[in-house]
Design a protein around this motif. Structure first.
Motif, PDB file in Angstrom:
ATOM      1  N   LEU A  55       0.836  -1.208   0.000  1.00  0.00           N
ATOM      2  CA  LEU A  55       0.000   0.000   0.000  1.00  0.00           C
ATOM      3  C   LEU A  55       0.867   1.253   0.000  1.00  0.00           C
ATOM      4  O   LEU A  55       0.573   2.235  -0.699  1.00  0.00           O
ATOM      5  CB  LEU A  55      -0.922  -0.007   1.217  1.00  0.00           C
ATOM      6  CG  LEU A  55      -1.871   1.194   1.352  1.00  0.00           C
ATOM      7  CD1 LEU A  55      -2.831   1.255   0.166  1.00  0.00           C
ATOM      8  CD2 LEU A  55      -2.646   1.130   2.654  1.00  0.00           C
ATOM      9  N   MET A  56       1.959   1.246   0.764  1.00  0.00           N
ATOM     10  CA  MET A  56       2.875   2.383   0.774  1.00  0.00           C
ATOM     11  C   MET A  56       3.455   2.632  -0.615  1.00  0.00           C
ATOM     12  O   MET A  56       3.587   3.788  -1.047  1.00  0.00           O
ATOM     13  CB  MET A  56       4.000   2.136   1.786  1.00  0.00           C
ATOM     14  CG  MET A  56       3.552   2.185   3.241  1.00  0.00           C
ATOM     15  SD  MET A  56       4.756   1.445   4.375  1.00  0.00           S
ATOM     16  CE  MET A  56       6.195   2.427   4.035  1.00  0.00           C
ATOM     17  N   MET A  61       4.560   6.451  -1.120  1.00  0.00           N
ATOM     18  CA  MET A  61       5.062   6.871   0.187  1.00  0.00           C
ATOM     19  C   MET A  61       6.214   6.004   0.677  1.00  0.00           C
ATOM     20  O   MET A  61       6.796   6.279   1.731  1.00  0.00           O
ATOM     21  CB  MET A  61       3.916   6.828   1.220  1.00  0.00           C
ATOM     22  CG  MET A  61       2.824   7.851   0.977  1.00  0.00           C
ATOM     23  SD  MET A  61       3.372   9.541   1.272  1.00  0.00           S
ATOM     24  CE  MET A  61       3.650   9.506   3.030  1.00  0.00           C
ATOM     25  N   TYR A  62       6.565   4.959  -0.067  1.00  0.00           N
ATOM     26  CA  TYR A  62       7.590   4.012   0.398  1.00  0.00           C
ATOM     27  C   TYR A  62       8.932   4.710   0.606  1.00  0.00           C
ATOM     28  O   TYR A  62       9.539   4.612   1.671  1.00  0.00           O
ATOM     29  CB  TYR A  62       7.726   2.869  -0.611  1.00  0.00           C
ATOM     30  CG  TYR A  62       8.781   1.840  -0.239  1.00  0.00           C
ATOM     31  CD1 TYR A  62       8.450   0.749   0.555  1.00  0.00           C
ATOM     32  CD2 TYR A  62      10.095   1.961  -0.681  1.00  0.00           C
ATOM     33  CE1 TYR A  62       9.409  -0.195   0.902  1.00  0.00           C
ATOM     34  CE2 TYR A  62      11.061   1.038  -0.329  1.00  0.00           C
ATOM     35  CZ  TYR A  62      10.716  -0.042   0.463  1.00  0.00           C
ATOM     36  OH  TYR A  62      11.673  -0.963   0.807  1.00  0.00           O
ATOM     37  N   ASN A  63       9.423   5.410  -0.389  1.00  0.00           N
ATOM     38  CA  ASN A  63      10.728   6.046  -0.285  1.00  0.00           C
ATOM     39  C   ASN A  63      10.711   7.250   0.652  1.00  0.00           C
ATOM     40  O   ASN A  63      11.719   7.569   1.290  1.00  0.00           O
ATOM     41  CB  ASN A  63      11.241   6.453  -1.660  1.00  0.00           C
ATOM     42  CG  ASN A  63      11.683   5.244  -2.469  1.00  0.00           C
ATOM     43  OD1 ASN A  63      12.428   4.406  -1.977  1.00  0.00           O
ATOM     44  ND2 ASN A  63      11.203   5.133  -3.690  1.00  0.00           N
ATOM     45  N   THR A  64       9.578   7.925   0.744  1.00  0.00           N
ATOM     46  CA  THR A  64       9.471   9.040   1.681  1.00  0.00           C
ATOM     47  C   THR A  64       9.745   8.574   3.109  1.00  0.00           C
ATOM     48  O   THR A  64      10.442   9.246   3.869  1.00  0.00           O
ATOM     49  CB  THR A  64       8.068   9.671   1.596  1.00  0.00           C
ATOM     50  OG1 THR A  64       7.876  10.224   0.298  1.00  0.00           O
ATOM     51  CG2 THR A  64       7.886  10.762   2.638  1.00  0.00           C
ATOM     52  N   LEU A 104      -4.566   7.489   3.355  1.00  0.00           N
ATOM     53  CA  LEU A 104      -4.596   6.442   4.365  1.00  0.00           C
ATOM     54  C   LEU A 104      -3.216   6.262   5.009  1.00  0.00           C
ATOM     55  O   LEU A 104      -3.100   6.146   6.233  1.00  0.00           O
ATOM     56  CB  LEU A 104      -5.069   5.130   3.736  1.00  0.00           C
ATOM     57  CG  LEU A 104      -5.545   4.026   4.682  1.00  0.00           C
ATOM     58  CD1 LEU A 104      -6.768   4.489   5.466  1.00  0.00           C
ATOM     59  CD2 LEU A 104      -5.882   2.764   3.884  1.00  0.00           C
ATOM     60  N   VAL A 105      -2.167   6.236   4.205  1.00  0.00           N
ATOM     61  CA  VAL A 105      -0.816   6.090   4.751  1.00  0.00           C
ATOM     62  C   VAL A 105      -0.459   7.308   5.605  1.00  0.00           C
ATOM     63  O   VAL A 105       0.121   7.178   6.688  1.00  0.00           O
ATOM     64  CB  VAL A 105       0.206   5.886   3.624  1.00  0.00           C
ATOM     65  CG1 VAL A 105       1.630   5.871   4.194  1.00  0.00           C
ATOM     66  CG2 VAL A 105      -0.066   4.581   2.876  1.00  0.00           C
TER      67      VAL A 105
END
Length: 533
Positions: A55-56, A61-64, A104-105
């Protein structure tokens, strides 16, 4: 307290990486960590968090969350994510609209602070998440195995340490709170109280989340509404024979039908159930040192609620003759524009006894509305916000020269700054640089008539010679003598200065004026009003 536009306002300020709809670090590799940052750490535990990681990535949003920054992340487990997908009819996390996935994240992420289990308190978390909302902690029976977030999701893993923050595993996905206080009152259990709110014209206030305005130069500003409501359910009204709004009006002996008039009995009753700032259950029980009771202001003019600790329970407006007070049925009902507490008594206006009042000179709705960090005990870095007169209604001042920059500022210090700030009420203070003979005025909390011993506490800083001389007056009457707020003997210290005894002939709020005699810096924390015979 003063409320701009009859509402609590809040200036929204988010970190750019968390506001962006796309991942600004999508093609960047991070290898500077000896251990693992949040995203990589979650990915290293696929048996628990693989679906949240997916989901990230979908939300960009994963690298953030691998950045060398500081985050607190509440990460739902695979079972929780799957239940969330099933409940919404989605087969995979990629079926969630990207904008919703990003929100959501962010909703599960608190930026710029690391909040471990040892910092959890029963109530609202001071640090807002990346969607500018307050999450809340609830402790239930069961110790560390029964800590809930927003009263909806149990925390199943505590304090998973990452190099750039901390992770807490959640049993379920949090559904972002979108309901306002007025929406919560839409529950049929609150029909009588809701009708009263509508009749007195408070619907818009309790339904507003953001107010958009412009500053004096035309720049856009967004103000965030945050309030507290004490809601009475219908079954509680029924215990006193109140079966509808007409019965409530009769019970209150309301005169006239101009219900929107601030002095009308029904309007005062509704306003008595509203506070101008967010006050969680934990906040309501945070008494001044050495005290087990305090009075708090309401939106009803000059009307106070008394809160006391009686045999370990928090009770409002305890009536010794009736041998009972107002207790809580449910605390900390999260709302998009504040918090709601459900009470077990119809809670008419009540005249409490005099108690010691600790007046934090920063305890105003305007400041909570405008400051990104406000009365926060867990900051990683010092926060300072300066103001113009057009932004505030809680302070009025005249500096020398008139448009002196940085004349009035709010400072919330990080906890690592030592006893000088650790002992300050709510970890903050007001800084005044008004120039010679400059002055500032502000309204006190409502004080019940009678005599009080008045003591000011200030943050004393080191100078080679005493500076920062000030003089105070209350309602135009001088309080004590002049004194400096700097010192030559100590490093930074929290000092107390007795100003005088003062008698208030009427219950109400009063005007304090502080004059900067020599025009040097003033760093002021709080004033104590202690009843005397």
């Amino acid at each position: 307290m003063n409320i701009k536009n009859n509402a609590i306002i809040y200036l929204v300020g988010l970190v750019m990486a968390l506001v962006s709809c796309s991942d600004p670090y999508e093609d960047t590799t991070f290898t500077a960590y000896e251990e693992l940052p949040i995203s990589l750490l979650l990915e290293s535990q696929p048996e628990k968090f693989s679906m949240w990681v997916a989901l990230m990535r979908h939300a960009d949003m994963y690298n953030t969350l691998n950045l060398k920054s500081t985050y607190t992340v509440f990460a739902p487990t695979n079972d929780g994510v799957q239940e969330y997908l099933d409940a919404n009819g989605w087969a995979d996390v990629t079926d969630i609209p990207k904008e919703d996935a990003t929100y959501l994240v962010k909703y599960h992420t608190i930026n710029q602070v690391k909040i471990g289990q040892s910092q959890f308190e029963n109530g609202v978390i001071n640090d807002r998440n990346a969607t500018d909302d307050n999450l809340s902690i609830e402790f239930r029976e069961g110790g560390l195995n029964a800590i809930y977030l927003n009263g909806a999701s149990r925390i199943v893993d505590l304090d998973i340490e990452a190099t750039n923050g901390i992770i807490h595993g959640l049993e379920d996905v949090l559904v972002p709170v979108t309901a306002t206080i007025m929406d919560r009152l839409g529950d049929e259990r609150f029909s009588i109280f809701r009708e009263a709110v509508e009749a007195v014209g408070r619907t818009d206030m309790l339904n507003t989340i953001v107010i958009e305005e412009t500053d004096v130069t035309g720049n856009p500003l967004e103000y965030r509404i945050r309030m507290t409501a004490f809601a009475v359910p219908d079954e509680v009204y029924a215990q006193d024979g109140i079966m509808g709004l007409a019965d409530l009006i009769e019970k209150l002996e309301v005169e006239g039908d101009q219900y929107t008039d601030p002095e009308n009995g029904l309007r005062k009753y509704v306003d008595y159930h509203l506070l101008s700032q967010v006050r969680s259950f934990a906040d309501l029980g945070d008494f001044p040192e050495g005290e087990i009771s305090m009075n708090i202001n309401t939106l009803a003019t000059n009307e106070l609620i008394n809160i006391a600790d009686r045999s370990g329970s928090l009770v409002m407006n305890y009536d010794t003759a009736a041998n009972r007070g107002v207790s809580f049925i449910e605390e900390n009902i999260n709302c998009k524009n504040g918090v709601m507490h459900e009470v077990d008594h119809w809670m008419p206006l009540f005249t409490p006894e005099r108690v010691t009042v600790i007046w934090d000179l920063t305890d105003y709705a305007d400041l909570q509305a405008l400051c990104d960090q406000y009365q926060n005990s867990s900051l990683n870095s010092t926060y300072t916000r300066t103001f113009t007169q057009e932004e505030l209604s809680c302070y009025t001042w005249k500096s020398t020269p008139e448009y002196r920059p940085n004349a009035v500022a709010y400072r919330n210090n990080r906890g690592a700054d030592g006893i000088w700030y650790a002992d300050a009420v709510n970890h903050d203070h007001i800084r005044l640089d008004l120039g010679q003979s400059g002055w500032i005025e502000m309204e006190t909390p409502v004080l019940i008539k009678g005599s009080y011993e008045i003591t000011m506490t200030y943050l004393s800083y080191t100078e080679s010679e005493n500076t920062g001389y000030l003089q105070c007056s209350m309602d135009g009457k001088r309080l004590g003598s002049q004194w400096p707020v700097s010192n030559r003997r100590y490093d930074r210290a929290l000092e107390r200065r007795m100003t005088s005894s003062f008698t208030f002939d009427e219950t109400g709020s009063h005007t304090l004026r502080i004059v900067a005699i020599d025009g040097e810096l003033l760093t002021l924390d709080h004033i104590r009003f202690k009843p005397v015979d």
